[in-house]
Design a protein around this motif. Structure first.
Motif, mmCIF file in Angstrom:
data_model
loop_
_atom_site.group_PDB
_atom_site.id
_atom_site.type_symbol
_atom_site.label_atom_id
_atom_site.label_comp_id
_atom_site.label_asym_id
_atom_site.label_seq_id
_atom_site.Cartn_x
_atom_site.Cartn_y
_atom_site.Cartn_z
ATOM 1 N N TRP A 1 -85.143 -6.060 -6.763
ATOM 2 C CA TRP A 1 -86.520 -5.700 -6.416
ATOM 3 C C TRP A 1 -87.348 -5.339 -7.644
ATOM 4 O O TRP A 1 -88.538 -5.053 -7.520
ATOM 5 C CB TRP A 1 -86.528 -4.549 -5.415
ATOM 6 N N ARG A 2 -86.735 -5.366 -8.807
ATOM 7 C CA ARG A 2 -87.470 -5.067 -10.030
ATOM 8 C C ARG A 2 -88.289 -6.290 -10.469
ATOM 9 O O ARG A 2 -88.083 -7.391 -9.953
ATOM 10 C CB ARG A 2 -86.491 -4.660 -11.133
ATOM 11 N N PRO A 3 -89.222 -6.138 -11.397
ATOM 12 C CA PRO A 3 -90.003 -7.285 -11.866
ATOM 13 C C PRO A 3 -89.105 -8.425 -12.339
ATOM 14 O O PRO A 3 -88.085 -8.194 -13.000
ATOM 15 C CB PRO A 3 -90.820 -6.695 -13.025
ATOM 16 N N GLY A 4 -89.477 -9.641 -11.979
ATOM 17 C CA GLY A 4 -88.648 -10.791 -12.293
ATOM 18 C C GLY A 4 -88.381 -10.979 -13.762
ATOM 19 O O GLY A 4 -87.307 -11.437 -14.157
ATOM 20 N N ALA B 1 -95.251 -17.561 -7.893
ATOM 21 C CA ALA B 1 -94.960 -17.155 -9.274
ATOM 22 C C ALA B 1 -95.392 -15.713 -9.493
ATOM 23 O O ALA B 1 -94.680 -14.924 -10.131
ATOM 24 C CB ALA B 1 -95.668 -18.088 -10.258
ATOM 25 N N PHE B 2 -96.560 -15.333 -8.971
ATOM 26 C CA PHE B 2 -97.014 -13.949 -9.071
ATOM 27 C C PHE B 2 -96.079 -13.011 -8.313
ATOM 28 O O PHE B 2 -95.775 -11.907 -8.790
ATOM 29 C CB PHE B 2 -98.446 -13.827 -8.538
ATOM 30 N N LEU B 3 -95.614 -13.439 -7.138
ATOM 31 C CA LEU B 3 -94.677 -12.612 -6.381
ATOM 32 C C LEU B 3 -93.363 -12.443 -7.139
ATOM 33 O O LEU B 3 -92.754 -11.368 -7.131
ATOM 34 C CB LEU B 3 -94.414 -13.231 -5.006
ATOM 35 N N TYR B 4 -92.939 -13.512 -7.807
ATOM 36 C CA TYR B 4 -91.704 -13.440 -8.605
ATOM 37 C C TYR B 4 -91.866 -12.478 -9.777
ATOM 38 O O TYR B 4 -90.952 -11.703 -10.092
ATOM 39 C CB TYR B 4 -91.331 -14.830 -9.104
ATOM 40 N N VAL B 5 -93.022 -12.516 -10.441
ATOM 41 C CA VAL B 5 -93.272 -11.587 -11.543
ATOM 42 C C VAL B 5 -93.175 -10.144 -11.045
ATOM 43 O O VAL B 5 -92.639 -9.270 -11.726
ATOM 44 C CB VAL B 5 -94.656 -11.852 -12.172
ATOM 45 N N LYS B 6 -93.647 -9.899 -9.836
ATOM 46 C CA LYS B 6 -93.593 -8.553 -9.261
ATOM 47 C C LYS B 6 -92.187 -8.162 -8.846
ATOM 48 O O LYS B 6 -91.771 -7.015 -9.007
ATOM 49 C CB LYS B 6 -94.519 -8.459 -8.050
ATOM 50 N N SER B 7 -91.416 -9.137 -8.325
ATOM 51 C CA SER B 7 -90.090 -8.811 -7.809
ATOM 52 C C SER B 7 -89.149 -9.992 -7.961
ATOM 53 O O SER B 7 -89.451 -11.110 -7.521
ATOM 54 C CB SER B 7 -90.181 -8.418 -6.329
ATOM 55 N N LEU B 8 -88.000 -9.742 -8.556
ATOM 56 C CA LEU B 8 -86.983 -10.773 -8.723
ATOM 57 C C LEU B 8 -86.517 -11.322 -7.385
ATOM 58 O O LEU B 8 -86.054 -12.455 -7.294
ATOM 59 C CB LEU B 8 -85.791 -10.189 -9.490
ATOM 60 N N ARG B 9 -86.652 -10.521 -6.344
ATOM 61 C CA ARG B 9 -86.244 -10.927 -5.004
ATOM 62 C C ARG B 9 -86.931 -12.218 -4.567
ATOM 63 O O ARG B 9 -86.403 -12.968 -3.749
ATOM 64 C CB ARG B 9 -86.592 -9.800 -4.030
#
Length: 532
Positions: A250-253, A291-299
């Protein structure tokens, strides 16, 4: 299709399946154990769980098992000795998108992009409920692309009912159904946005249908054993500070230095900068959004790969056309052509080798579980009451293998907060993630803890804290002082971590006794109030 290309595709597909199956069969996820136990409870009681019965820190907490149907299926299969079948099913589901993309690819660059996508997701492979959502997201994504990005007419009652059934099943399998709602809403919005840009006109009957379509998907997800609480659970997890701060997934990607993802993201960004103007919005917008969601969360990385691959394929095709166009204007020298072919072959071979190395060597290793320490705990509880403070990653293992011992924390609990604001995760963080030595005594006294199961290397490079979920990269860094020092400096520059308490040393000073110790685990006991 040339026979050689077909054979090449088959070999790549087999390599992906073999790698994914090996990881799924060997590497047992830390949450897998509690999924089995909860599934066993569901099958025995013919009902889903509503209150926690496994922890000593938050007993009776009302929780939502958003994976209840998967848990029941896993438990049934495991109880019938079908663990290898479970691994096969999950590896097939994980490989499904890449197998389909490789099979239908008509050029080597598309095959390369698909294989790179599979390589980028190796850390997420395993017997994990998230894999179910990954496969369902891919299927929905393909359906929506067919409907909204082609001339295919899908506005029929059968299609409407089919999608509603799809979301009904998905909502009872895994909370990842919410990502499906997101991509559905995004495609609907993009469809009407493009129509408006093109014609400055939108047909009301189409809006009415799609509004009913999306609303129906939202509402049908409520048909589950928890009702509206399922949505509440999804949002609680998404916006939990403790989950986002301390759980790796759940941490930044960008915090996760896995080479496969780095290469895939790098390729995506290069193609985005070069060709975003020439690729249809229906391909670029979902890729950019996730991609923005991935930057926010590795999930969100698996969903990002699914959303980004069509754009990457389109970008590579445009790059190939550019090279061909340049060649026609000014033919390359023979040496240049040979060098380009060698470079392409090296890139492909390097990706295949890296996939094999990470799948079979790096991630194809099981987590360590404290088998002997848990056996001793089971003997201890027969003699005297055990109130345990356990390492986070071992909570699920204890739940399954020693259900008579209540755990302090496990993978279900990071976002749990009761009406009074009590949270096992917050107190766990106080014990390990601060320099306040008194926090250990205060938390242990609060819960009456008299036993501690400590992971010996639960400490980051040079004493800095690492996220709770162990990963092979952090293990490799800790084993190399030079790399560890460099990574530690970079990590502190980007996102400073606090020093952790040496819980073992603190307990020893307070008179705690070591019952058992090996290379990975320390089991400690205290029999007096003074130990707090």
């Amino acid at each position: 299709m040339r026979k050689s290309l077909l054979i090449f595709k088959i070999l790549l597909c087999l390599a992906i399946l073999a790698g994914f199956f090996y990881i799924s069969a060997v590497r047992i996820d830390t949450d897998y154990w509690w999924h089995l136990k909860v599934g066993e409870r569901i099958l025995d009681n013919k009902a889903v769980p509503h209150e926690d019965i496994y922890s000593n820190s938050m007993p009776g907490y009302r929780w939502v098992d958003h994976e209840w149907l998967i848990d029941a299926a896993l438990s049934w299969l495991n109880s019938h000795g079908l663990s290898k079948l479970i691994a096969l099913i999950f590896s097939l589901l994980a490989a499904l998108p890449f197998l389909i993309w490789i099979i239908r690819a008509n050029s080597l660059e598309i095959i390369f992009a698909s294989f790179l996508g599979a390589f980028s997701l190796i850390p997420f492979i395993g017997i994990r409920p998230q894999i179910i959502s990954f496969a369902l997201f891919f299927i929905l994504f393909e359906i929506l692309r067919e409907r909204y990005c082609s001339n295919t007419e899908f506005r029929t009652s059968k299609f409407f009912i089919g999608i509603l059934l799809y979301f009904f099943v998905w909502a009872n399998l895994h909370g990842g159904f919410f990502s499906g709602l997101v991509i559905l809403g995004l495609f609907i919005f993009l469809n009407y946005f493009q129509l408006w840009l093109k014609n400055m006109k939108i047909y009301y009957r189409h809006i009415r249908y799609d509004t009913m379509f999306f609303s129906g998907a939202l509402l049908v997800a409520l048909i589950n054993p928890y009702g509206i609480d399922l949505y509440r659970e999804v949002f609680r997890v998404m916006f939990s500070y403790e989950t986002q701060r301390y759980i790796v997934e759940w941490r930044p990607g960008l915090d996760y230095p896995y080479i496969g993802l780095i290469v895939f993201v790098g390729l995506f960004l290069f193609l985005l900068i070069q060709f975003v103007r020439y690729v249809p919005l229906s391909l670029s917008a979902p890729a950019i959004f996730f991609a923005f969601l991935y930057v926010k969360s590795l999930r969100q990385a698996p969903f990002f790969v699914i959303a980004a691959l069509p754009f990457v394929e389109a970008g590579l095709s445009l790059a190939k056309q550019g090279i061909i166009s340049a060649y026609r204007k000014k033919p390359f020298r023979e040496l240049t052509k040979k060098m380009l072919k060698v470079l392409a072959a090296v890139l492909f071979a390097g990706t295949v080798f890296s996939f094999s190395y990470f799948a079979f060597k790096v991630y194809g290793n099981n987590y360590y579980y404290p088998t002997r320490a848990v056996q001793i705990l089971k003997e201890e509880i027969k003699k005297e009451k055990v109130v345990l403070m356990n390492y986070y990653g071992w909570g699920g293992y204890i739940i399954f293998n020693a259900p008579e011992i209540k755990v302090f924390i496990d993978g279900r609990m990071p976002h749990w907060v009761d009406e009074k604001g009590n949270s096992a995760m917050k107190d766990y963080v106080r014990v390990y993630y601060t320099t306040d030595r008194n926090a250990v005594s205060e938390v242990f006294k609060k819960y009456g803890i008299n036993t501690a199961l400590i992971k010996k290397d639960y400490q980051g490079v040079n004493g800095n804290v690492t996220p709770l979920d162990e990963n092979i990269i952090s293990q490799m860094l800790r084993s190399n002082p030079f790399l560890g020092n460099i990574s530690n400096r970079i990590a502190n520059l980007l996102l400073p971590f606090q020093k952790v308490n040496d819980v073992r040393a603190i307990l020893e000073k307070r008179g705690w006794k070591i019952l058992y110790e090996d290379n990975d685990a320390v089991l400690m006991r205290c029999y007096a109030e003074a130990c707090y």
